[in-house]
Design a protein around this motif. Structure first.
Motif, PDB file in Angstrom:
ATOM      1  N   ALA A 447     -46.312 -22.104  20.136  1.00 20.61           N
ATOM      2  CA  ALA A 447     -45.474 -22.915  21.013  1.00 20.61           C
ATOM      3  C   ALA A 447     -44.169 -23.345  20.363  1.00 20.61           C
ATOM      4  O   ALA A 447     -43.152 -23.505  21.052  1.00 20.61           O
ATOM      5  N   GLN A 448     -44.158 -23.530  19.043  1.00 19.77           N
ATOM      6  CA  GLN A 448     -43.020 -24.180  18.406  1.00 19.77           C
ATOM      7  C   GLN A 448     -42.123 -23.263  17.588  1.00 19.77           C
ATOM      8  O   GLN A 448     -40.969 -23.615  17.323  1.00 19.77           O
ATOM      9  N   PHE A 449     -42.597 -22.102  17.165  1.00 19.96           N
ATOM     10  CA  PHE A 449     -41.766 -21.246  16.319  1.00 19.96           C
ATOM     11  C   PHE A 449     -40.523 -20.771  17.078  1.00 19.96           C
ATOM     12  O   PHE A 449     -40.586 -20.386  18.247  1.00 19.96           O
ATOM     13  N   SER A 450     -39.394 -20.781  16.381  1.00 21.10           N
ATOM     14  CA  SER A 450     -38.152 -20.264  16.941  1.00 21.10           C
ATOM     15  C   SER A 450     -37.536 -19.286  15.952  1.00 21.10           C
ATOM     16  O   SER A 450     -37.967 -19.185  14.797  1.00 21.10           O
ATOM     17  N   GLY A 451     -36.532 -18.561  16.388  1.00 20.06           N
ATOM     18  CA  GLY A 451     -35.867 -17.604  15.517  1.00 20.06           C
ATOM     19  C   GLY A 451     -34.494 -17.260  16.046  1.00 20.06           C
ATOM     20  O   GLY A 451     -34.123 -17.641  17.164  1.00 20.06           O
ATOM     21  N   TYR A 452     -33.713 -16.541  15.250  1.00 18.92           N
ATOM     22  CA  TYR A 452     -32.363 -16.147  15.637  1.00 18.92           C
ATOM     23  C   TYR A 452     -32.425 -14.974  16.603  1.00 18.92           C
ATOM     24  O   TYR A 452     -33.120 -13.993  16.364  1.00 18.92           O
ATOM     25  N   SER A 453     -31.668 -15.088  17.685  1.00 22.24           N
ATOM     26  CA  SER A 453     -31.780 -14.123  18.781  1.00 22.24           C
ATOM     27  C   SER A 453     -31.070 -12.807  18.498  1.00 22.24           C
ATOM     28  O   SER A 453     -31.395 -11.784  19.099  1.00 22.24           O
ATOM     29  N   GLY A 454     -30.083 -12.790  17.599  1.00 23.89           N
ATOM     30  CA  GLY A 454     -29.446 -11.551  17.193  1.00 23.89           C
ATOM     31  C   GLY A 454     -28.935 -10.725  18.355  1.00 23.89           C
ATOM     32  O   GLY A 454     -28.161 -11.191  19.193  1.00 23.89           O
ATOM     33  N   ILE A 455     -29.386  -9.473  18.434  1.00 23.56           N
ATOM     34  CA  ILE A 455     -28.913  -8.560  19.473  1.00 23.56           C
ATOM     35  C   ILE A 455     -29.392  -8.951  20.867  1.00 23.56           C
ATOM     36  O   ILE A 455     -28.905  -8.397  21.864  1.00 23.56           O
ATOM     37  N   LEU A 456     -30.327  -9.896  20.977  1.00 21.73           N
ATOM     38  CA  LEU A 456     -30.822 -10.346  22.282  1.00 21.73           C
ATOM     39  C   LEU A 456     -30.063 -11.558  22.814  1.00 21.73           C
ATOM     40  O   LEU A 456     -30.355 -12.033  23.910  1.00 21.73           O
ATOM     41  N   ARG A 457     -29.108 -12.038  22.064  1.00 18.97           N
ATOM     42  CA  ARG A 457     -28.409 -13.260  22.444  1.00 18.97           C
ATOM     43  C   ARG A 457     -27.770 -13.120  23.831  1.00 18.97           C
ATOM     44  O   ARG A 457     -27.203 -12.079  24.174  1.00 18.97           O
ATOM     45  N   ASN A 458     -27.897 -14.192  24.625  1.00 15.98           N
ATOM     46  CA  ASN A 458     -27.338 -14.305  25.983  1.00 15.98           C
ATOM     47  C   ASN A 458     -28.089 -13.491  27.023  1.00 15.98           C
ATOM     48  O   ASN A 458     -27.626 -13.381  28.166  1.00 15.98           O
ATOM     49  N   GLN A 459     -29.240 -12.951  26.671  1.00 17.81           N
ATOM     50  CA  GLN A 459     -30.091 -12.349  27.689  1.00 17.81           C
ATOM     51  C   GLN A 459     -30.992 -13.424  28.300  1.00 17.81           C
ATOM     52  O   GLN A 459     -31.175 -14.504  27.747  1.00 17.81           O
ATOM     53  N   TYR A 460     -31.552 -13.111  29.466  1.00 14.28           N
ATOM     54  CA  TYR A 460     -32.440 -14.033  30.164  1.00 14.28           C
ATOM     55  C   TYR A 460     -33.866 -13.501  30.113  1.00 14.28           C
ATOM     56  O   TYR A 460     -34.102 -12.298  30.263  1.00 14.28           O
ATOM     57  N   VAL A 461     -34.795 -14.422  29.917  1.00 19.25           N
ATOM     58  CA  VAL A 461     -36.209 -14.059  29.856  1.00 19.25           C
ATOM     59  C   VAL A 461     -36.990 -14.979  30.780  1.00 19.25           C
ATOM     60  O   VAL A 461     -36.814 -16.212  30.738  1.00 19.25           O
ATOM     61  N   SER A 462     -37.847 -14.407  31.594  1.00 20.80           N
ATOM     62  CA  SER A 462     -38.671 -15.212  32.488  1.00 20.80           C
ATOM     63  C   SER A 462     -39.776 -15.905  31.698  1.00 20.80           C
ATOM     64  O   SER A 462     -40.447 -15.288  30.878  1.00 20.80           O
ATOM     65  N   ALA A 463     -39.934 -17.195  31.959  1.00 21.40           N
ATOM     66  CA  ALA A 463     -41.013 -17.960  31.326  1.00 21.40           C
ATOM     67  C   ALA A 463     -42.027 -18.440  32.362  1.00 21.40           C
ATOM     68  O   ALA A 463     -42.741 -19.414  32.131  1.00 21.40           O
ATOM     69  N   GLY A 464     -42.081 -17.782  33.513  1.00 19.52           N
ATOM     70  CA  GLY A 464     -43.035 -18.161  34.538  1.00 19.52           C
ATOM     71  C   GLY A 464     -42.522 -19.263  35.439  1.00 19.52           C
ATOM     72  O   GLY A 464     -42.582 -19.171  36.663  1.00 19.52           O
ATOM     73  N   VAL A 465     -42.000 -20.338  34.853  1.00 26.22           N
ATOM     74  CA  VAL A 465     -41.478 -21.459  35.636  1.00 26.22           C
ATOM     75  C   VAL A 465     -39.959 -21.386  35.767  1.00 26.22           C
ATOM     76  O   VAL A 465     -39.327 -22.305  36.271  1.00 26.22           O
ATOM     77  N   GLY A 466     -39.374 -20.304  35.293  1.00 27.79           N
ATOM     78  CA  GLY A 466     -37.928 -20.134  35.345  1.00 27.79           C
ATOM     79  C   GLY A 466     -37.462 -19.254  34.213  1.00 27.79           C
ATOM     80  O   GLY A 466     -38.250 -18.842  33.355  1.00 27.79           O
ATOM     81  N   ASN A 467     -36.181 -18.934  34.202  1.00 23.65           N
ATOM     82  CA  ASN A 467     -35.612 -18.087  33.161  1.00 23.65           C
ATOM     83  C   ASN A 467     -35.105 -18.908  31.984  1.00 23.65           C
ATOM     84  O   ASN A 467     -34.595 -20.020  32.166  1.00 23.65           O
ATOM     85  N   ILE A 468     -35.247 -18.336  30.788  1.00 26.94           N
ATOM     86  CA  ILE A 468     -34.707 -18.947  29.565  1.00 26.94           C
ATOM     87  C   ILE A 468     -33.515 -18.111  29.110  1.00 26.94           C
ATOM     88  O   ILE A 468     -33.620 -16.891  28.998  1.00 26.94           O
ATOM     89  N   LEU A 469     -32.398 -18.768  28.842  1.00 26.68           N
ATOM     90  CA  LEU A 469     -31.241 -18.095  28.262  1.00 26.68           C
ATOM     91  C   LEU A 469     -31.413 -18.099  26.750  1.00 26.68           C
ATOM     92  O   LEU A 469     -31.559 -19.156  26.134  1.00 26.68           O
ATOM     93  N   LEU A 470     -31.396 -16.914  26.173  1.00 27.93           N
ATOM     94  CA  LEU A 470     -31.585 -16.794  24.728  1.00 27.93           C
ATOM     95  C   LEU A 470     -30.277 -17.134  24.019  1.00 27.93           C
ATOM     96  O   LEU A 470     -29.342 -16.335  23.989  1.00 27.93           O
ATOM     97  N   GLN A 471     -30.233 -18.328  23.448  1.00 19.30           N
ATOM     98  CA  GLN A 471     -29.049 -18.755  22.731  1.00 19.30           C
ATOM     99  C   GLN A 471     -29.158 -18.336  21.265  1.00 19.30           C
ATOM    100  O   GLN A 471     -29.984 -17.512  20.901  1.00 19.30           O
ATOM    101  N   ARG A 472     -28.316 -18.913  20.391  1.00 18.83           N
ATOM    102  CA  ARG A 472     -28.297 -18.481  18.985  1.00 18.83           C
ATOM    103  C   ARG A 472     -29.691 -18.527  18.376  1.00 18.83           C
ATOM    104  O   ARG A 472     -30.111 -17.611  17.673  1.00 18.83           O
ATOM    105  N   GLN A 473     -30.414 -19.612  18.625  1.00 19.25           N
ATOM    106  CA  GLN A 473     -31.832 -19.686  18.277  1.00 19.25           C
ATOM    107  C   GLN A 473     -32.632 -19.860  19.553  1.00 19.25           C
ATOM    108  O   GLN A 473     -32.192 -20.538  20.486  1.00 19.25           O
ATOM    109  N   ALA A 474     -33.822 -19.250  19.576  1.00 20.86           N
ATOM    110  CA  ALA A 474     -34.635 -19.260  20.785  1.00 20.86           C
ATOM    111  C   ALA A 474     -36.104 -19.251  20.405  1.00 20.86           C
ATOM    112  O   ALA A 474     -36.459 -18.889  19.276  1.00 20.86           O
ATOM    113  N   PRO A 475     -36.993 -19.663  21.323  1.00 27.35           N
ATOM    114  CA  PRO A 475     -38.429 -19.552  21.038  1.00 27.35           C
ATOM    115  C   PRO A 475     -38.804 -18.110  20.738  1.00 27.35           C
ATOM    116  O   PRO A 475     -38.414 -17.196  21.465  1.00 27.35           O
ATOM    117  N   VAL A 476     -39.547 -17.897  19.662  1.00 28.19           N
ATOM    118  CA  VAL A 476     -39.901 -16.523  19.293  1.00 28.19           C
ATOM    119  C   VAL A 476     -40.762 -15.876  20.368  1.00 28.19           C
ATOM    120  O   VAL A 476     -40.680 -14.664  20.591  1.00 28.19           O
TER     121      VAL A 476
END
Length: 656
Positions: A447-476
């Motif tokens: 639940a808590q680990f995060s990491g640098y988004s690198g080449i995935l930065r600014n993409q959107y990922v569905s989290a079931g309850v909505g989309n997450i924008l992958l910023q500089r750091q994001a949930p792994v």
């Protein structure tokens, strides 16, 4: 039909006279689990795109301190892997779950699903093989020793000379220079892998895995973080990590790597320009510690589950199994040639990357077709029944008493199912960590680990309850979701265009339309996901049906309890009387010797891996329903079972 032609009557099983734990068996027995001899051997030897090291290297590599082959049966058995005799589909006699794989014209040794999901228990001179059971292997030490053996080969002239000569005889390399270049590359790659996944500060004490456990998610997360790193983000991290003087010196060698068109494996390729200390500092910046080892899940009924993984992280409906299995191969050394490219492709659009001026090419060695076929094969696998022709017979009087106790104490979470019914369903009962009070580290990390988004930065990922924008750091967990989604939409470029897309679309269609598991709500006591906390639900653990549980020791999600009998005991607290009966706070793991009375593996009397439950990640508390300390889902606390009642309940658990 050709792939299932291997029907060796013993399924290739090799016997071992005696190992370092005193285990021995003179014959191997398989139980009725719905698979034929050819089914088992196909499962053991079907590739999934895992490329640990060049195949010829593994065949001839010597152990670090001797001339004995690293792959010798005695050494393989020492790590808890299962030795095999040569068969049609395994002509070199590799252990269960280790195979020859191919990627871009080169041959590699890689892992199959069977390496982690085939087990053996020994009793009365018989080795009982259980397909789909949790492996009793020590992958952590295997990888550490493999790195040592490769570095010893580089450093010892005699070893190096023997190694090069044997590899060249196989005709996979043209000259000694090429052999040594790859030896150095893979030795460093494997050593780096072992370093990356270690904890690194006093707040997270070192948690060695030992036997029968692995932090697969932690290692998958770190593989993703390594391969999504962008050149620009790596420049930023080096600037944040190093002094201006050190940065200026390092960038002389690093900048040409980052500026080249070849942008895959950039972290690996810049290491020759960093000191050991700088590599560690960069590691601490990029990676999370893979320090929450859990027992390997057993695979029977997996295709029939609504949610899988210990914390119910993965929805098993639709094409979920395809992405889940792709993530698994990322963790076991799939080659990941991920890099930024200009423009868009059909793969990038299907993967959710949009229509920007750049896209990420997620080319990899991952064999989606075989992963889909393995998932189908698992539908035939059933849980093993207690073998009364090998183990002591079940006491029917105790069994009847135990069935009543199971109904009162266990059935509210662990549903009974018909383990052979083709339409069976397994509904996971999720229980919040705060309620069951078992070790929390695996859930917390997820639940808590995060990491640098690198080449995935600014993409959107569905989290079931909505989309997450992958910023500089994001949930792994979100980064992994994006990566696996794109891997499965990227077909094999080694094939003709129409063929590769036809095969991938067929895999999608087959997985989706042939999967009877539909999207459904999780059941149980847990905190639902919300837009404010999109991963709240994974702070819970899953209770599944217990058919075949007798063959899956050690117990609890983190393997912290050696036997089922011990699981029915309480964890000793500071104010408990000294003469009570409690779960062991320390015990040995490694032996396959089976205890049919307490139902578990031998946990004392030999020099194995000492499991200490005082470490976070190894805690053996919680799930104390039989001890009157954990409330039932309705809040009721049932009376503590007597010793006789515990033995009755055990007899029933044997029968499932």
């Amino acid at each position: 039909m050709y792939e299932f032609r291997d029907d060796d009557a013993d399924r290739g099983a090799a016997t071992v006279k005696i190992n370092k734990f005193g285990d021995s068996f003179s014959e191997t027995a398989y139980l009725a689990q719905g698979w034929s001899e050819s089914d088992s051997l196909w499962f053991y030897n079907t590739t999934q795109g895992s490329n640990l090291l060049p195949y010829g290297f593994f065949l001839v590599l010597e152990q670090a301190d001797s001339q004995v082959l690293f792959r010798s049966n005695e050494n393989i058995n020492r790590y808890g892997y299962l030795p095999q005799n040569p068969t049609i589909s395994n002509p070199d006699g590799l252990p269960v779950g280790m195979v020859r794989d191919e990627y871009r014209g080169k041959q590699f040794m890689g892992f199959t699903c069977a390496a982690c999901h085939t087990t053996q228990i020994n009793y009365g001179g018989v080795g009982i093989r259980v397909d789909g059971g949790p492996a009793n292997s020590d992958m952590e030490t295997f990888m550490v020793d493999l790195a040592k053996a490769m570095h010893a080969t580089l450093e010892n002239p005699e070893k190096r000379s023997r190694f090069v000569a044997k590899v060249l005889k196989q005709d996979s390399y043209d000259n000694a220079k090429a052999v040594l270049a790859d030896l150095e590359k893979y030795a460093q790659r494997i050593k780096t892998y072992t370093i990356v996944n270690n904890p690194r500060d006093t707040k997270r004490p070192l948690t060695h895995y030992g036997y029968a456990r692995l932090d697969a998610f932690g290692r998958i997360y770190n593989r993703v973080l390594e391969h999504i790193m962008s050149a620009q983000q790596l420049r930023e991290l080096l600037a944040e990590t190093l002094s201006p003087e050190a940065l200026a010196e390092v960038m002389t060698g690093v900048e040409p790597v980052l500026s080249s068109n070849d942008r895959d494996h950039i972290i690996e390729r810049i290491q020759e320009y960093l000191t050991g200390k700088q590599i560690i500092e960069l590691r601490n910046k990029i990676y999370n510690p893979a320090d929450a080892p859990v027992s390997y899940p057993f695979l029977w009924d997996i295709p029939q589950h609504d949610y899988v993984q210990w914390n119910g992280r993965v929805d098993n409906s639709g094409i979920g199994p395809m992405a889940r299995n792709a993530g698994q191969v990322i963790g076991v050394f799939g080659t990941l040639d991920w890099q930024e490219k200009d423009g868009i492709t059909l793969s990038s659009v299907l993967g959710g990357q949009g229509f920007g001026d750049k896209h990420i090419d997620f080319q990899s060695s991952i064999n989606i077709r075989n992963l889909r076929r393995v998932e189908k094969q698992l539908r035939k696998l059933t849980s093993p029944l207690w073998p009364e022709h090998i183990l002591p017979r079940i006491d029917n009087t105790r069994l009847a008493n135990g069935a009543e106790l199971f109904t009162r104490y266990c059935a509210s979470c662990h549903e009974r199912i018909d383990h052979t019914h083709p339409s069976r369903r397994v509904v996971a009962k999720m229980i919040a960590v705060s309620s069951i009070k078992t070790d929390s580290k695996m859930a917390v990390n997820s639940a808590q680990f995060s990491g640098y988004s690198g080449i995935l930065r600014n993409q959107y990922v569905s989290a079931g309850v909505g989309n997450i924008l992958l910023q500089r750091q994001a949930p792994v967990v979100a980064l992994l979701t994006s990566a696996t989604r794109n891997v499965v939409t990227t077909p094999d470029k080694d094939k003709w265009f129409i063929q590769r897309w036809a095969e991938r679309l067929l895999d999608f269609a087959y997985t989706f339309f042939d999967n009877d598991v539909q999207p459904s709500l999780k059941r149980g006591d847990y905190t639902p996901d919300t837009t404010a906390n999109p991963f709240a639900s994974i702070m819970a653990y899953k209770a599944r049906s217990l058919n075949g549980i007798w063959a899956t020791a050690p117990y609890l999600h983190n393997g912290s309890v050696p036997t089922l009998y011990d699981l029915l005991l309480p964890k000793r607290q500071a104010d408990d009387p000294a003469d009570g009966e409690y779960r062991p706070d320390e015990f040995m793991v490694g032996s396959r010797g089976f205890d049919p009375v307490k139902v578990g593996l031998k946990s004392a009397g030999y020099d194995g891996f000492l499991f200490r439950t005082s470490i976070w990640g190894n805690h053996n508390s919680g799930h104390e329903y039989a001890s009157g300390r954990t409330p039932q889902p309705d809040g009721t606390i049932l009376p503590t079972l007597t010793r006789e009642q515990r033995m009755d309940l055990l007899e029933y658990l044997k029968s499932l």
